[in-house]
Design a protein around this motif. Structure first.
Motif, PDB file in Angstrom:
ATOM      1  N   LEU A  30       0.834  -1.203   0.000  1.00 58.13           N
ATOM      2  CA  LEU A  30       0.000   0.000   0.000  1.00 58.13           C
ATOM      3  C   LEU A  30       0.865   1.248   0.000  1.00 58.13           C
ATOM      4  CD1 LEU A  30      -2.808   1.447   0.444  1.00 58.13           C
ATOM      5  CD2 LEU A  30      -2.298   1.290   2.893  1.00 58.13           C
ATOM      6  N   PRO A  31       0.734   2.111  -0.999  1.00 60.60           N
ATOM      7  CA  PRO A  31       1.515   3.348  -1.019  1.00 60.60           C
ATOM      8  C   PRO A  31       0.901   4.376  -0.069  1.00 60.60           C
ATOM      9  CG  PRO A  31       0.132   3.231  -2.971  1.00 60.60           C
ATOM     10  CD  PRO A  31      -0.085   1.945  -2.209  1.00 60.60           C
ATOM     11  N   VAL A  32       1.614   4.719   0.980  1.00 62.71           N
ATOM     12  CA  VAL A  32       1.090   5.623   2.001  1.00 62.71           C
ATOM     13  C   VAL A  32       1.301   7.084   1.624  1.00 62.71           C
ATOM     14  CG1 VAL A  32       1.334   6.354   4.411  1.00 62.71           C
ATOM     15  CG2 VAL A  32       1.360   3.918   3.823  1.00 62.71           C
ATOM     16  N   VAL A  33       2.409   7.396   1.004  1.00 59.17           N
ATOM     17  CA  VAL A  33       2.731   8.795   0.696  1.00 59.17           C
ATOM     18  C   VAL A  33       1.630   9.478  -0.113  1.00 59.17           C
ATOM     19  CG1 VAL A  33       4.355  10.326  -0.483  1.00 59.17           C
ATOM     20  CG2 VAL A  33       5.215   8.399   0.875  1.00 59.17           C
ATOM     21  N   PRO A  34       1.051   8.823  -1.141  1.00 54.15           N
ATOM     22  CA  PRO A  34      -0.023   9.494  -1.878  1.00 54.15           C
ATOM     23  C   PRO A  34      -1.280   9.768  -1.042  1.00 54.15           C
ATOM     24  CG  PRO A  34       0.885   7.679  -3.155  1.00 54.15           C
ATOM     25  CD  PRO A  34       1.432   7.549  -1.774  1.00 54.15           C
ATOM     26  N   LEU A  35      -1.374   9.167   0.146  1.00 57.54           N
ATOM     27  CA  LEU A  35      -2.559   9.347   0.986  1.00 57.54           C
ATOM     28  C   LEU A  35      -2.375  10.428   2.055  1.00 57.54           C
ATOM     29  CD1 LEU A  35      -3.540   5.607   1.588  1.00 57.54           C
ATOM     30  CD2 LEU A  35      -4.394   7.172  -0.176  1.00 57.54           C
ATOM     31  N   VAL A  36      -1.164  10.970   2.165  1.00 57.94           N
ATOM     32  CA  VAL A  36      -0.883  11.940   3.234  1.00 57.94           C
ATOM     33  C   VAL A  36      -1.768  13.167   3.109  1.00 57.94           C
ATOM     34  CG1 VAL A  36       0.848  13.540   4.122  1.00 57.94           C
ATOM     35  CG2 VAL A  36       1.458  11.157   3.658  1.00 57.94           C
ATOM     36  N   GLU A  37      -1.961  13.650   1.900  1.00 58.86           N
ATOM     37  CA  GLU A  37      -2.801  14.846   1.718  1.00 58.86           C
ATOM     38  C   GLU A  37      -4.232  14.586   2.181  1.00 58.86           C
ATOM     39  OE1 GLU A  37      -4.266  17.919  -1.822  1.00 58.86           O
ATOM     40  OE2 GLU A  37      -2.617  16.505  -2.183  1.00 58.86           O
ATOM     41  N   MET A  38      -4.740  13.392   1.886  1.00 58.31           N
ATOM     42  CA  MET A  38      -6.085  13.056   2.338  1.00 58.31           C
ATOM     43  C   MET A  38      -6.143  12.982   3.862  1.00 58.31           C
ATOM     44  SD  MET A  38      -8.171   9.486   2.169  1.00 58.31           S
ATOM     45  CE  MET A  38      -7.221   8.981   3.603  1.00 58.31           C
ATOM     46  N   LEU A  39      -5.133  12.383   4.489  1.00 55.91           N
ATOM     47  CA  LEU A  39      -5.104  12.299   5.946  1.00 55.91           C
ATOM     48  C   LEU A  39      -5.046  13.688   6.566  1.00 55.91           C
ATOM     49  CD1 LEU A  39      -2.620   9.298   6.323  1.00 55.91           C
ATOM     50  CD2 LEU A  39      -5.096   9.249   6.673  1.00 55.91           C
ATOM     51  N   ASP A  40      -4.279  14.576   5.951  1.00 57.66           N
ATOM     52  CA  ASP A  40      -4.237  15.968   6.426  1.00 57.66           C
ATOM     53  C   ASP A  40      -5.617  16.615   6.331  1.00 57.66           C
ATOM     54  OD1 ASP A  40      -1.516  15.738   6.888  1.00 57.66           O
ATOM     55  OD2 ASP A  40      -0.932  16.734   5.017  1.00 57.66           O
TER      56      ASP A  40
END
Length: 368
Positions: free
Chosen positions: A299-309
């Motif tokens: 699972l690529p986590v980095v592309p999801l950081v903006e969504m988590l923010d």
């Protein structure tokens, strides 16, 4: 089961004589979400006692009425012809009745309301009090008779709820309520009210003296850490499906467009929410099954950081717009889940009564 609850004022000197505004309990019951932060302490109390008095005191909007509705109200189940309890997680051996206080109540009116609630729940009318104006002894006898009938239905205990106690506004009605030490075996009295500042002068003190020692009192406020923690947990549990939906949409776009993205990565927000993390891993595996060229990639986590923010900010905006009130938080999350409100719109919502008007829902305790 009971009559609609009143409008309740939240200024320091509430006008308890004002005509109540009707509340649509059917709509509230249909949209019920269990306020577990209120229910769990009561459930723990019930595990340790056969009888007693539990008094919950909290300001408007924390969820007291929803709490009581989950205990006493019924709605159509899978079979629309069969009514079921809204929330059955209090205790399996308890049947419950309750009254939502609409305004000043005389002792006679209070006893009548309790008898009506019992008749509505069990289809049996309890005997009239011996005296013309009920006394404390009459109320105790009423509770004992209700419990005795209850045992014939297979239940062991009776829970009697009185919601919105500060609006009784009659010292005589308070005086007939039983003290904690007087509760009959197998009977639990649940009282909910606002804090002392929202009671008519002198009545909070009278109620405190009336319940006496032995009552379990739970005070909770908007700033209490236990309330905030529970509210945050409620937010996380309810918002998780929306987060998954957004994550799936973003990851699907990356795979379908064959866009470059940073693989791997870690984020403490996923580490600290294993339910979301594991669900996203399953979602990613299903996506890579459809796009085999990405098989074997974690699972690529980095592309999801903006969504988590974005969802971190949503929590901040939501708490602010809801004034830290459970009814506001629940209403906003409900609108987000239904798709009638977008995450990006939450920061621009109004506060107070205008929030509920904007969302098109009834307010559990409308503020004038």
């Amino acid at each position: 089961m009971t009559s609609p609850a009143p409008e309740v004022r939240c200024d320091p000197t509430p006008d308890v004589t004002a005509d109540p505004a009707p509340l649509d309990f059917a709509a509230l019951d249909a949209a019920y979400v269990s306020p577990t932060y209120l229910r769990t302490p009561l459930r723990e109390f019930l595990l340790t006692t056969d009888r007693g008095l539990y008094w919950l005191r909290a300001p408007a909007g924390i969820g007291k009425t929803a709490f009581v509705r989950g205990i006493i109200a019924r709605r159509p189940g899978r079979d629309p012809a069969v009514l079921e309890g809204i929330d059955s997680t209090i205790a399996s051996d308890i049947r419950a009745i309750g009254v939502h206080v609409q305004g000043p109540l005389t002792p006679h009116a209070l006893v009548t309301a309790l008898k009506d609630a019992f008749a509505a729940e069990f289809g049996v009318a309890l005997a009239e009090a011996a005296s013309a104006e009920p006394t404390g002894a009459d109320v105790l006898a009423l509770l004992g008779a209700a419990r005795d009938h209850l045992t014939t239905t297979g239940a062991k205990r009776l829970l009697v709820a009185i919601d919105g106690l500060e609006r009784i506004a009659d010292g005589g009605a308070i005086a007939v309520l039983p003290a904690a030490a007087e509760m009959p075996p197998g009977v639990v009295l649940l009282l909910t009210s606002r804090p002392a500042a929202d009671w008519p002068q002198g009545l909070f003190e009278a109620m405190t003296a009336q319940v006496g020692g032995g009552a379990v009192v739970r005070d909770i406020g908007y700033e209490d850490s236990v309330y905030t923690d529970m509210l945050r947990g409620y937010f996380k549990n309810r918002i998780r499906p929306l987060m998954r939906s957004r994550a799936i949409a973003h990851l699907t776009h990356l795979l379908e467009t064959k866009a470059s993205f940073e693989r791997g990565g870690r984020d403490n927000r996923l580490t600290n929410d294993p339910l979301l993390r594991d669900a996203l891993k399953d979602d990613w595996k299903k996506l890579t099954n459809k796009h085999p060229r990405y098989s074997g990639i974690q699972l690529p986590v980095v592309p999801l950081v903006e969504m988590l923010d974005q969802f971190d900010q949503l929590w901040v905006d939501l708490i602010d717009r809801a004034d830290r009130r459970f009814d506001g938080v629940s209403a906003i999350i409900g609108a987000l889940a239904a798709g009638s409100l977008q995450v990006e719109e939450v920061a621009g919502l109004p506060t107070g009564p205008d929030l509920h008007a904007r969302l098109g829902i009834a307010q559990a305790h409308p503020v004038p």
